[in-house]
Motif scaffolding. Structure first.
Motif, short mmCIF file in Angstrom:
data_model
loop_
_atom_site.label_atom_id
_atom_site.label_comp_id
_atom_site.label_asym_id
_atom_site.label_seq_id
_atom_site.Cartn_x
_atom_site.Cartn_y
_atom_site.Cartn_z
N LEU A 285 7.49 37.65 -52.14
CA LEU A 285 8.75 37.12 -51.61
C LEU A 285 8.49 35.71 -51.11
O LEU A 285 7.49 35.45 -50.44
N LEU B 24 16.33 34.56 -48.88
CA LEU B 24 15.70 35.88 -48.80
C LEU B 24 16.67 37.01 -49.08
O LEU B 24 16.30 38.03 -49.66
N SER B 25 17.92 36.87 -48.68
CA SER B 25 18.88 37.95 -48.88
C SER B 25 19.03 38.28 -50.36
O SER B 25 19.16 39.45 -50.74
N LEU C 256 15.80 40.14 -51.50
CA LEU C 256 15.73 41.50 -50.98
C LEU C 256 16.67 42.44 -51.72
O LEU C 256 16.42 43.65 -51.78
N VAL D 151 9.90 46.59 -49.15
CA VAL D 151 9.08 45.47 -48.71
C VAL D 151 7.77 45.99 -48.13
O VAL D 151 7.77 46.87 -47.26
N HIS E 96 4.58 44.56 -46.08
CA HIS E 96 4.37 43.36 -45.28
C HIS E 96 3.14 43.49 -44.40
O HIS E 96 2.73 44.58 -44.04
N GLU F 7 14.07 36.35 -40.44
CA GLU F 7 15.23 36.65 -41.29
C GLU F 7 15.10 38.04 -41.91
O GLU F 7 16.08 38.79 -42.00
N ILE F 8 13.89 38.40 -42.32
CA ILE F 8 13.69 39.73 -42.89
C ILE F 8 13.92 40.81 -41.84
O ILE F 8 14.53 41.85 -42.11
N PHE G 268 17.56 41.24 -41.48
CA PHE G 268 18.11 41.92 -42.65
C PHE G 268 17.89 43.43 -42.55
O PHE G 268 18.80 44.23 -42.82
N VAL H 223 11.16 49.75 -45.82
CA VAL H 223 10.08 48.85 -45.42
C VAL H 223 8.84 49.69 -45.18
O VAL H 223 8.90 50.78 -44.62
#
Length: 502
Positions: A199, A205-206, A209, A215, A217, A246-247, A250, A259
């Motif tokens: 990513l 990012l939206s 995603l 995701v 991470h 931001e993630i 979201f 996630v």
């Protein structure tokens, strides 16, 4: 593999070469576009069949440069034929189209070549089309950073179907390379039907995603600052990069989004005091028949000049020497700056950040056991570690010993190991620690984590001294670690999807 049909990816020279460099006559001036080297590195370990193509008759310095690039990344190198002013694919490319899903990526549209490729069922992608020509059937990609995700969604849609999961990952470059070099991040589906894509924080990012199923991470790689005076309880006290923030927003706004792993489950591992509270619960596993499994004795301090420090140490069952660690466990520059203190007077000039955790130093024969929990699997490896306290004290010059546990950790010499009688895996009760691993997995709610175990000389106590999220598990052979990693990712998705539907 998810499918028996291979994927062939051909990258045109126009996509790779920096246009400004190709206008120079000197061979040394030929260079790749910005971002291309990172793209090629990721494609090298993608499990795709990749080739770089040059046009017949292009300057020799450019074609020679691209052939070297192809060779360095273990790609094929092919030559497009020039016929009557038009470019044509080779017989090899036409043969590929009969057995493979073929993709041609360019930044310079050649209508004749594209038409011939399309007649042979090739998919053509144009990245940042410099000629601004729309050709029917050509998929336009605005920026180079979008290419891998675009390739992944095409592969999933065209040859794999809904059973394949696209996993978007976020981690620092060095960590990504470690995983990729082991074959853990394929773009062609793994045996567990997984495709991995990076990513990019340089793109919206939206939109990214929406194209991934889950995701993966390493959120600690994206920590900008932790306030040591604020209790680490998300979101208080922790500042993340703009992209990671931001993630997080979201995910909060889309509770059904998957996630691995939940952010809130990772936060306790940012704080050594919280880690200690988790490890203390290991006493629930104690039995009379097995070696004692425990946390190290410890004490939190906010001030090294506390006049009653010796009293507090006695109450915490602590005696010298002590390891002094910052309370913040990761994500900041000095989180791994530590000290070994041999007497209370040495606290007066100590530079370890406060608040700090004082932890007993366990003589352990200079061997540490690195345990890795990867889904349902537990692995471990033996690594050389710090020498016993008497050796450290004799080399300290009567002062505290400072070190960075990631960079300058003092490791026992062979002579010191011989003098202490080197411990090996026979002294480890692996079954006991594997039981602890399963206990911690349930307690933490994490899919992949690691912890360190030392066996105390004299008592045989098994002391777990550290916990960390998503370690690299480099010591585990790729043939075991990578399939376990894929299984863990697939199981994490299915578990979270199942929970969301309940």
């Amino acid at each position: 593999m998810a499918t028996g049909r291979s994927v062939r990816l051909v990258l045109d020279a126009s996509l790779l070469l920096n246009p400004s460099s190709t206008r120079e006559a000197a061979a040394a001036a030929v260079a790749l576009r910005p971002g291309v080297e990172e793209l090629l590195r990721r494609l090298r370990y993608s499990n795709l069949s990749v080739a770089i193509c040059c046009a017949e008759g292009m300057p020799s310095n450019e074609s020679g440069f691209l052939q070297k690039v192809a060779s360095s990344h273990l790609f094929d190198s092919i030559l497009l034929l020039a016929k009557s002013g038009n470019l044509s694919p080779t017989e090899l490319m036409l043969e590929w189209s009969r057995t493979s899903f073929c993709l041609y990526v360019t930044s310079r549209v050649d209508k004749g070549l594209i038409s011939e490729l399309q007649n042979q069922n090739w998919r053509v992608l144009s990245v940042g089309n410099e000629c601004s020509i729309d050709v029917p059937g050509v998929l336009n990609v605005q920026r180079l950073q979008e290419l891998i995700l675009t390739l992944a969604t095409l592969i999933k849609r065209e040859i794999c179907g809904s059973s394949v999961l696209v996993i978007g990952y976020i981690m620092k470059k060095s960590r990504e390379e470690d995983f990729a070099k082991r074959g853990a991040f394929p773009i062609y589906p793994s045996k567990d039907n997984l495709i991995f894509v990076p990513l990019s924080f340089e793109l919206p990012l939206s939109l990214q995603l929406q194209e991934v199923d889950m995701v993966l991470h390493k959120i600690t790689d994206e920590i900008v600052k932790i306030d040591p005076n604020c209790s680490i309880d998300f979101p208080r006290g922790i500042s993340f990069s703009a992209g990671m923030s931001e993630i997080i927003r979201f995910v909060e706004e889309h509770p059904d989004f998957c996630v691995m792993d939940s952010f809130k489950n990772i936060y306790p591992l940012l704080d050594r005091l919280q880690i200690q509270k988790i490890l203390v619960r290991l006493q629930e596993l104690s039995t009379e028949r097995k070696p004692k499994l425990r946390a190290p004795y410890s004490l939190k301090v906010d001030n090294f000049h506390d006049g009653e420090l010796d009293k507090h140490l006695a109450e915490a069952n602590l005696s010298f020497p002590l390891i002094v660690k910052p309370q913040v466990a990761c994500g900041v520059a000095d989180a791994h700056n530590m000290a070994l203190v041999f007497q209370i007077e040495e606290f007066s000039n100590l530079s370890v950040p406060l608040p700090a955790v004082l932890q007993e130093y366990v003589d352990h024969g200079s061997k540490i056991f690195k345990f890795y929990v990867i889904g349902d699997k537990v692995f471990y490896a033996v690594r050389d570690s710090m020498p016993n306290a008497r050796f450290l004290k004799s080399s300290s010059g009567g002062e505290s010993l400072t070190f960075n546990s990631l960079k300058t950790l003092p490791v026992a010499t062979k002579e010191q190991q011989l003098q202490t009688g080197v411990q090996d895996s026979k002294l480890l009760d692996a079954n006991l620690v594997e039981e602890a691993a399963k206990f911690l997995k349930g307690l933490l709610g994490l899919t992949i984590f690691g912890f360190d175990v030392v066996v105390q000389e004299g008592t045989g106590d098994h002391v777990i001294v550290d916990l960390n999220y998503l370690p690299s598990f480099k010591e585990v052979p790729d043939s075991e670690a990578v399939p376990a990693f894929w299984d863990a990712v697939r199981q994490a998705y299915e578990s979270r999807r199942g929970n969301a539907q309940c």
